[in-house]
Design an enzyme around this catalytic site. Structure first.
Site, PDB file in Angstrom:
ATOM      1  N   LYS A 147      -4.512 -12.525  -1.052  1.00 41.31           N
ATOM      2  CA  LYS A 147      -5.357 -12.060  -2.163  1.00 41.31           C
ATOM      3  C   LYS A 147      -5.082 -12.965  -3.352  1.00 41.31           C
ATOM      4  O   LYS A 147      -3.944 -13.406  -3.542  1.00 41.31           O
ATOM      5  CB  LYS A 147      -4.999 -10.624  -2.553  1.00 41.31           C
ATOM      6  N   HIS A 190       6.494  -1.152  -4.762  1.00 44.11           N
ATOM      7  CA  HIS A 190       5.405  -0.863  -5.709  1.00 44.11           C
ATOM      8  C   HIS A 190       5.900  -0.964  -7.158  1.00 44.11           C
ATOM      9  O   HIS A 190       5.315  -0.366  -8.056  1.00 44.11           O
ATOM     10  CB  HIS A 190       4.807   0.559  -5.527  1.00 44.11           C
ATOM     11  N   ARG A 237       1.985   5.503   7.688  1.00 42.23           N
ATOM     12  CA  ARG A 237       3.464   5.568   7.715  1.00 42.23           C
ATOM     13  C   ARG A 237       3.935   7.004   7.516  1.00 42.23           C
ATOM     14  O   ARG A 237       3.372   7.744   6.706  1.00 42.23           O
ATOM     15  CB  ARG A 237       4.045   4.688   6.610  1.00 42.23           C
ATOM     16  N   ASP A 272      -7.944   7.167   6.171  1.00 44.77           N
ATOM     17  CA  ASP A 272      -8.608   7.011   4.877  1.00 44.77           C
ATOM     18  C   ASP A 272      -8.945   8.398   4.333  1.00 44.77           C
ATOM     19  O   ASP A 272      -9.582   9.200   5.012  1.00 44.77           O
ATOM     20  CB  ASP A 272      -9.875   6.171   5.046  1.00 44.77           C
ATOM     21  N   MET A 273      -8.492   8.657   3.099  1.00 45.81           N
ATOM     22  CA  MET A 273      -8.645   9.999   2.541  1.00 45.81           C
ATOM     23  C   MET A 273     -10.117  10.423   2.433  1.00 45.81           C
ATOM     24  O   MET A 273     -10.431  11.599   2.570  1.00 45.81           O
ATOM     25  CB  MET A 273      -7.943  10.044   1.172  1.00 45.81           C
ATOM     26  N   GLY A 290      -4.774   8.214  -5.782  1.00 44.15           N
ATOM     27  CA  GLY A 290      -4.364   8.782  -7.076  1.00 44.15           C
ATOM     28  C   GLY A 290      -5.467   8.684  -8.130  1.00 44.15           C
ATOM     29  O   GLY A 290      -5.651   9.598  -8.939  1.00 44.15           O
ATOM     30  N   GLU A 291      -6.218   7.581  -8.103  1.00 43.70           N
ATOM     31  CA  GLU A 291      -7.272   7.403  -9.107  1.00 43.70           C
ATOM     32  C   GLU A 291      -8.555   8.140  -8.732  1.00 43.70           C
ATOM     33  O   GLU A 291      -9.294   8.594  -9.611  1.00 43.70           O
ATOM     34  CB  GLU A 291      -7.610   5.902  -9.243  1.00 43.70           C
ATOM     35  N   GLY A 316      -1.845   5.106  -2.475  1.00 43.42           N
ATOM     36  CA  GLY A 316      -2.873   4.236  -1.882  1.00 43.42           C
ATOM     37  C   GLY A 316      -2.716   4.326  -0.378  1.00 43.42           C
ATOM     38  O   GLY A 316      -2.477   5.403   0.160  1.00 43.42           O
ATOM     39  N   GLY A 336      -5.546   3.859  -5.015  1.00 45.33           N
ATOM     40  CA  GLY A 336      -6.786   4.331  -4.378  1.00 45.33           C
ATOM     41  C   GLY A 336      -6.978   5.843  -4.361  1.00 45.33           C
ATOM     42  O   GLY A 336      -7.988   6.357  -4.840  1.00 45.33           O
TER      43      GLY A 336
HETATM   44  P1  ADP Z   1      -3.441  -0.354  -0.893  1.00 50.29           P
HETATM   45  O1  ADP Z   1      -2.202   0.472  -0.768  1.00 50.29           O
HETATM   46  O2  ADP Z   1      -3.866  -0.995   0.387  1.00 50.29           O
HETATM   47  O3  ADP Z   1      -3.481  -1.268  -2.108  1.00 50.29           O
HETATM   48  P2  ADP Z   1      -5.403   1.270  -2.318  1.00 50.29           P
HETATM   49  O4  ADP Z   1      -4.587   1.576  -3.512  1.00 50.29           O
HETATM   50  O5  ADP Z   1      -6.624   0.422  -2.484  1.00 50.29           O
HETATM   51  O6  ADP Z   1      -4.566   0.727  -1.101  1.00 50.29           O
HETATM   52  O7  ADP Z   1      -5.845   2.675  -1.683  1.00 50.29           O
HETATM   53  C1  ADP Z   1      -6.613   2.714  -0.513  1.00 50.29           C
HETATM   54  C2  ADP Z   1      -6.832   4.171  -0.138  1.00 50.29           C
HETATM   55  O8  ADP Z   1      -7.417   4.868  -1.238  1.00 50.29           O
HETATM   56  C3  ADP Z   1      -7.833   4.353   0.992  1.00 50.29           C
HETATM   57  O9  ADP Z   1      -7.221   4.264   2.241  1.00 50.29           O
HETATM   58  C4  ADP Z   1      -8.360   5.735   0.727  1.00 50.29           C
HETATM   59  O10 ADP Z   1      -7.546   6.676   1.415  1.00 50.29           O
HETATM   60  C5  ADP Z   1      -8.173   5.954  -0.748  1.00 50.29           C
HETATM   61  N1  ADP Z   1      -9.452   6.048  -1.481  1.00 50.29           N
HETATM   62  C6  ADP Z   1     -10.224   5.043  -1.936  1.00 50.29           C
HETATM   63  N2  ADP Z   1     -11.326   5.551  -2.548  1.00 50.29           N
HETATM   64  C7  ADP Z   1     -11.239   6.902  -2.479  1.00 50.29           C
HETATM   65  C8  ADP Z   1     -12.063   7.996  -2.898  1.00 50.29           C
HETATM   66  N3  ADP Z   1     -13.188   7.812  -3.541  1.00 50.29           N
HETATM   67  N4  ADP Z   1     -11.620   9.245  -2.627  1.00 50.29           N
HETATM   68  C9  ADP Z   1     -10.461   9.445  -1.964  1.00 50.29           C
HETATM   69  N5  ADP Z   1      -9.659   8.465  -1.540  1.00 50.29           N
HETATM   70  C10 ADP Z   1     -10.041   7.221  -1.786  1.00 50.29           C
END
Ligand code: ADP
Length: 400
Positions: free
Chosen positions: A14, A183, A244, A285-286, A335-336, A213, A333
């Site tokens: 990235k 993190h 995990r 994926d949530m 949390g936000e 995430g 992902g």
């Molecule tokens: P990484 O740890 O790979 O950096 P991210 O912080 O991008 O991951 O988080 C990815 C995860 O966030 C996804 O697998 C999904 O579970 C979650 N996610 C992303 N968008 C949403 C959403 N709108 N609602 C709920 N969960 C979400």
């Protein structure tokens, strides 16, 4: 000052190019599927601006060296972004494991690279990819300063009683087995954002930061410093993650060897890639989990309960660690973006002065938002993390 941030993973790189005079993003993207039959580079120039431009290129990317060359070619194709490579003042590299050797972002030298190499056993999948990324960047940007920013560095302030496992002491002395935490760049970034928003100096604020995430972790931050965290010697301990497991009884390993004919490699794979939310319900994926719950899937419901219960349990633990807590921060992902996970993770904590505002909470957080009710003693915030910006800030501060 233009800073290029590089995050090399095992099969992806990235990157983000920032103009640190105003912290604007000049280009952001990734090369993925390195070493696979078809690789791909995606890049967005000046995202969000009127002249935003997207580039995608598919070709075989044999290794990280080839991937870095693709990135350099791509950045050079837009003369508004960089006129020539000497334009890039510094390259900031995310390095996953700094062991006990690095408490701060560090300018890369041959000697420090030897120390990063020494730490490969602690992160056998990540550190070699990070080292490759650094070597190629040194060749491609010979005039730029190269700086390593470690995922573990922020947690080096954790006291010995919190980072030691109760194992024979010689395993710490000889094998460096202890909790390191990860993190760190994200926890540090949202902690300083939160201190600014609450209006307290960072060195006087106590926070619980929750990064949810694909990987998930929580940090207890006292007077601006990490004093405990949920991830351990590797990024497997603690909270329930996408694939995990987080905490399990360590005796499960021996049980699986004796009763299920599994090797250590099988168990490593099971706990890292086949467990967590995916292990419980088949989905990691949530967003998919919520859709499955709507469709009546009981396992998906269980997965959500297990994850949010574990979050709640650790919030309680970290309240006990900190005593006074000024704020709780949700980021990354889930949390936000996920009001349901936030609400369930804080359920029943009113007795500790933790109260969400259910109306404000019901949104995806695109910029920092205070999510707590007026009467909540502990402020609750949703703060988007920005690891690339955080790395670029660290690099800038080292150079200054
Ligand atoms: P990484 O740890 O790979 O950096 P991210 O912080 O991008 O991951 O988080 C990815 C995860 O966030 C996804 O697998 C999904 O579970 C979650 N996610 C992303 N968008 C949403 C959403 N709108 N609602 C709920 N969960 C979400």
């Amino acid at each position: 000052m233009k800073i290029l941030v590089i995050n090399s993973g095992s099969s992806s790189i990235k990157f983000q190019l920032l103009d640190m005079n105003d912290e604007s993003i000049l280009a952001t993207g990734l090369v993925e599927r390195i070493g696979e039959p078809q690789g791909v580079l995606k890049c967005v120039f000046t995202p969000g601006a009127d002249d935003e431009k997207e580039v995608e290129e598919k070709r075989i990317v044999t290794d990280h060296r080839a991937g870095m060359h693709m990135i350099v070619e791509c950045l050079g194709s837009d003369s508004d972004v960089i006129s020539d490579y000497t334009d890039i003042a510094a390259v900031g590299h995310r390095v996953v494991h700094g062991g006990e050797d690095f408490q701060q972002p560090t300018i890369i030298t041959d000697e420090m690279m030897e120390v990063v190499k020494k730490n490969i056993p602690l992160a056998p999948l990540h550190n070699p990819a990070n080292i490759d990324g650094i070597r190629v960047a040194q060749e491609l940007f010979p005039t730029a300063s190269q700086v390593a920013v470690f995922d573990t560095a922020f947690h080096q302030t954790i006291p010995a009683y919190a980072y030691h496992y109760a194992l024979p002491y010689n395993l710490y002395e000889q094998q460096h087995i202890r909790r390191y935490g990860f993190h760190g760049t994200s926890h540090k970034f949202v902690a300083s954002e939160c201190a600014r928003l609450i209006g307290k100096p960072l060195n006087k604020i106590n926070l619980i930061t929750i990064h949810l995430g694909n990987g998930c972790s929580m940090a207890a931050i006292k007077n601006g410093e990490s004093v405990d965290t949920t991830l351990g010697m590797t990024p497997l301990e603690g909270l329930v993650m996408g694939t995990r497991s987080g905490d399990v009884d360590p005796a499960i390993h021996a049980f699986l060897v004796r009763n299920c004919n599994m090797s250590i490699g099988d168990i490593d794979n099971l706990l890292n890639k086949e467990s967590g939310l995916k292990g419980l319900c088949g989905l990691n994926d949530m967003r998919d989990i919520h859709a499955a719950i709507e469709a009546g899937d009981k396992r998906a419901e269980l997965a959500l309960e297990v994850q949010t219960y574990r979050n709640r349990k650790y919030i309680g633990a970290f309240m006990a660690v900190l005593g006074r807590v000024d704020g709780i921060v949700f980021t990354a992902g889930i949390g936000e973006n996920d009001p349901i996970v936030r609400q369930k993770s804080l359920e029943g904590l009113g007795c500790f002065g933790i109260e969400l505002d259910p109306v404000v909470n019901n949104q995806r957080v695109k910029e920092p938002v205070r999510l707590s009710a007026e009467k909540s003693k502990v402020q609750i915030w949703g703060i988007p993390t920005n690891e690339e910006l955080a790395i670029a800030r660290e690099v800038k501060s080292v150079l200054e």
